[in-house]
Design a protein around this motif. Structure first.
Motif, PDB file in Angstrom:
ATOM      1  N   UNK A  46       4.160  27.272  -7.472  1.00 59.17           N
ATOM      2  CA  UNK A  46       5.271  28.116  -7.055  1.00 59.17           C
ATOM      3  C   UNK A  46       6.498  27.782  -7.897  1.00 59.17           C
ATOM      4  N   UNK A  47       7.417  28.748  -8.085  1.00 61.03           N
ATOM      5  CA  UNK A  47       8.671  28.435  -8.773  1.00 61.03           C
ATOM      6  C   UNK A  47       9.465  27.408  -7.974  1.00 61.03           C
ATOM      7  N   UNK A  48      10.178  26.527  -8.638  1.00 61.90           N
ATOM      8  CA  UNK A  48      10.922  25.478  -7.921  1.00 61.90           C
ATOM      9  C   UNK A  48      11.879  26.009  -6.868  1.00 61.90           C
ATOM     10  N   UNK A  49      12.502  27.153  -7.135  1.00 61.00           N
ATOM     11  CA  UNK A  49      13.486  27.677  -6.191  1.00 61.00           C
ATOM     12  C   UNK A  49      12.850  28.145  -4.884  1.00 61.00           C
ATOM     13  N   UNK A  59      17.899  21.141  -3.801  1.00 63.17           N
ATOM     14  CA  UNK A  59      17.925  21.282  -5.257  1.00 63.17           C
ATOM     15  C   UNK A  59      17.218  20.129  -5.976  1.00 63.17           C
ATOM     16  N   UNK A  60      17.448  18.897  -5.534  1.00 64.60           N
ATOM     17  CA  UNK A  60      16.853  17.750  -6.233  1.00 64.60           C
ATOM     18  C   UNK A  60      15.325  17.726  -6.150  1.00 64.60           C
ATOM     19  N   UNK A  61      14.733  17.939  -4.968  1.00 72.34           N
ATOM     20  CA  UNK A  61      13.259  17.974  -4.932  1.00 72.34           C
ATOM     21  C   UNK A  61      12.664  19.075  -5.801  1.00 72.34           C
ATOM     22  N   UNK A  62      13.348  20.208  -5.873  1.00 69.56           N
ATOM     23  CA  UNK A  62      12.844  21.306  -6.696  1.00 69.56           C
ATOM     24  C   UNK A  62      12.720  20.879  -8.146  1.00 69.56           C
ATOM     25  N   UNK A  63      13.655  20.060  -8.630  1.00 67.57           N
ATOM     26  CA  UNK A  63      13.580  19.567 -10.014  1.00 67.57           C
ATOM     27  C   UNK A  63      12.614  18.393 -10.136  1.00 67.57           C
ATOM     28  N   UNK A  64      12.612  17.507  -9.158  1.00 72.11           N
ATOM     29  CA  UNK A  64      11.788  16.304  -9.250  1.00 72.11           C
ATOM     30  C   UNK A  64      10.294  16.616  -9.288  1.00 72.11           C
ATOM     31  N   UNK A  65       9.869  17.620  -8.515  1.00 73.07           N
ATOM     32  CA  UNK A  65       8.424  17.895  -8.405  1.00 73.07           C
ATOM     33  C   UNK A  65       7.950  19.064  -9.257  1.00 73.07           C
ATOM     34  N   UNK A  66       8.856  19.682  -9.988  1.00 79.41           N
ATOM     35  CA  UNK A  66       8.450  20.743 -10.903  1.00 79.41           C
ATOM     36  C   UNK A  66       7.939  20.135 -12.194  1.00 79.41           C
ATOM     37  N   UNK A  67       6.940  20.757 -12.766  1.00 75.01           N
ATOM     38  CA  UNK A  67       6.350  20.270 -14.016  1.00 75.01           C
ATOM     39  C   UNK A  67       5.960  21.445 -14.900  1.00 75.01           C
ATOM     40  N   UNK A  68       5.976  21.215 -16.193  1.00 77.09           N
ATOM     41  CA  UNK A  68       5.459  22.203 -17.154  1.00 77.09           C
ATOM     42  C   UNK A  68       3.973  21.851 -17.355  1.00 77.09           C
ATOM     43  N   UNK A  69       3.178  22.333 -16.417  1.00 76.45           N
ATOM     44  CA  UNK A  69       1.795  21.883 -16.294  1.00 76.45           C
ATOM     45  C   UNK A  69       0.981  22.181 -17.543  1.00 76.45           C
ATOM     46  N   UNK A  70       0.254  21.179 -17.961  1.00 80.38           N
ATOM     47  CA  UNK A  70      -0.671  21.302 -19.093  1.00 80.38           C
ATOM     48  C   UNK A  70      -2.100  21.121 -18.605  1.00 80.38           C
TER      49      UNK A  70
END
Length: 301
Positions: free
Chosen positions: A12-15, A288-299
Motif C-alpha cells: 500500500x502507499x505509505x499515506x 507520518x513517521x511510521x509511514x516513512x519508516x516501514x515504506x520500502x522501494x521493494x526489490x
C-alpha cells in the motif's frame, strides 16, 4: 520505483497506513515465557477492534521466524478489523528457540528472510533482529549479517530489539558501519528502556528511527521519562525519527484482560503527547513517521 508499505494483504502507499502501532504482537510464543503465549485469534481480533475504535489503522507485528507468528491468520484478522498489519521475518535472541531449531537454518538465514519478504504466500514487510544486554554475541552478529544481506536484496526495513534498550551504538556500528545498511532503514526498538538522552541523540544523529515501545507495561521503571525523552529528541530536531508501539507480549497485557494493550497508545499516551508536546508531534509519531519508516522501494532478487 515508488516506496510502498508491505502489509499482509499486499503493498500500500505509505499515506494509506494511517495511525500506527509501530511495534506490537498479535501472536508470539517463547520458551522464556511458558504459559504466556499469545495464541488466541479471537483475543487478537478484539484487541485490533479496540485499537481501531480509537482511530488506529495499522499495527506492525514484530514477531520473527520461529516464534509462532501464525502468519496465515493475519490476512483474515486484517480484513475483519479493517486494520493494516505488517508482519516480520527475522530472528530473535537464541534463548527464544528450542534445541536444534537454529542449527537447522543457520547457514541459510539470508535466503530464508528474502523468501519470506518476497515469495511467501503472506509476505513479511520488515526484518526483526535482536541484540543482547550491553553486547552483541556471535548469534546476534550472525543474524544481523543475514538481515543486512536480505535488506540489500529487498530494501526491507530492519527493526532491532535492544535488550533493555542497550547496545544501540554497537548495533549501528555493525549494521550500518560494517554491513552498509543505510541508517534510515533501521529502527531501534525499546529506546525508552535505557533513557540516556545522549545515546538517543547520537543514534538519531546517525539517521535511524527510534521506537519507544511497550511504555504501558507496569514493570518498566523508565516509563515516567518517556515524554521527557520524546521532548529531548524533538527539541534537538529529531521529531521525524520517533515511533511509538505498545509491544504487547502476554495475554494479561491486552486491554481485554488486565493490561492497557494496543488501545493505550491512543487512549492514554496520545492525549498526553498532544497536551504536553503538541498535536503536531503526536501526529508525526503516530502517523507520518511510521509511514516513512516501514515504506520500502521493494526489490525482487
Amino acid at each position: 520505483m515508488r516506496a510502498m508499505v508491505r502489509t499482509v494483504l499486499g503493498d500500500i502507499p505509505p499515506e494509506e497506513l494511517g495511525v500506527c502501532d509501530a511495534h506490537d504482537h498479535l501472536f508470539v510464543s517463547s520458551p522464556t515465557l511458558p504459559g504466556q503465549e499469545l495464541d488466541d485469534a479471537r483475543a487478537a481480533l478484539a484487541e485490533l477492534d479496540a485499537f481501531a475504535a480509537l482511530g488506529g489503522r495499522a499495527v506492525v507485528q514484530w514477531t520473527p521466524w520461529g516464534l509462532r507468528r501464525r502468519v496465515h491468520d493475519l490476512p483474515g484478522l486484517s480484513r475483519q478489523s479493517g486494520v493494516h498489519i505488517v508482519s516480520a521475518t527475522g530472528m530473535h535472541q537464541a534463548k527464544h528457540y528450542g534445541p536444534g531449531e537454529l542449527e537447522r537454518v543457520h547457514d541459510g538465514l539470508a535466503d530464508l528472510f528474502i523468501r519470506e519478504l518476497t515469495n511467501a504466500p503472506v509476505k513479511a514487510g520488515m526484518i526483526k533482529v535482536a541484540g543482547g544486554y550491553h553486547r552483541l554475541d556471535d548469534h546476534a552478529r550472525h543474524v544481523m549479517a543475514a538481515a543486512a544481506e536480505a535488506h540489500h536484496a529487498t530494501d526491507a526495513p530492519v527493526g532491532v530489539h535492544l535488550e533493555v534498550g542497550t547496545a544501540a551504538l554497537d548495533v549501528l556500528d555493525l549494521l550500518c558501519g560494517t554491513h552498509g545498511v543505510a541508517p534510515h532503514r533501521v529502527i531501534l526498538g525499546h529506546a525508552h528502556r535505557f533513557p540516556d538522552t545522549r545515546t538517543h541523540r547520537q543514534a538519531a544523529e546517525a539517521g535511524v528511527f527510534l521506537a519507544f515501545d511497550g511504555p504501558s507495561r507496569t514493570h518498566h521503571g523508565t516509563d515516567w521519562r518517556l515524554l521527557d525523552s520524546l521532548e529531548a529528541l524533538a527539541d534537538s530536531g529529531y521529531a521525524h525519527q520517533v515511533l511509538l508501539g505498545a509491544d504487547t507480549i502476554t495475554p494479561t497485557a491486552r486491554s481485554s484482560a488486565e493490561g492497557p494493550g494496543m488501545p493505550f497508545l491512543l487512549s492514554g499516551l496520545r492525549p498526553r503527547i498532544e497536551r504536553d508536546l503538541g498535536p503536531e508531534l503526536a501526529s508525526a509519531i503516530l502517523r507520518e513517521n511510521p509511514a516513512r519508516a516501514f515504506a520500502a522501494r521493494w526489490r525482487q532478487p
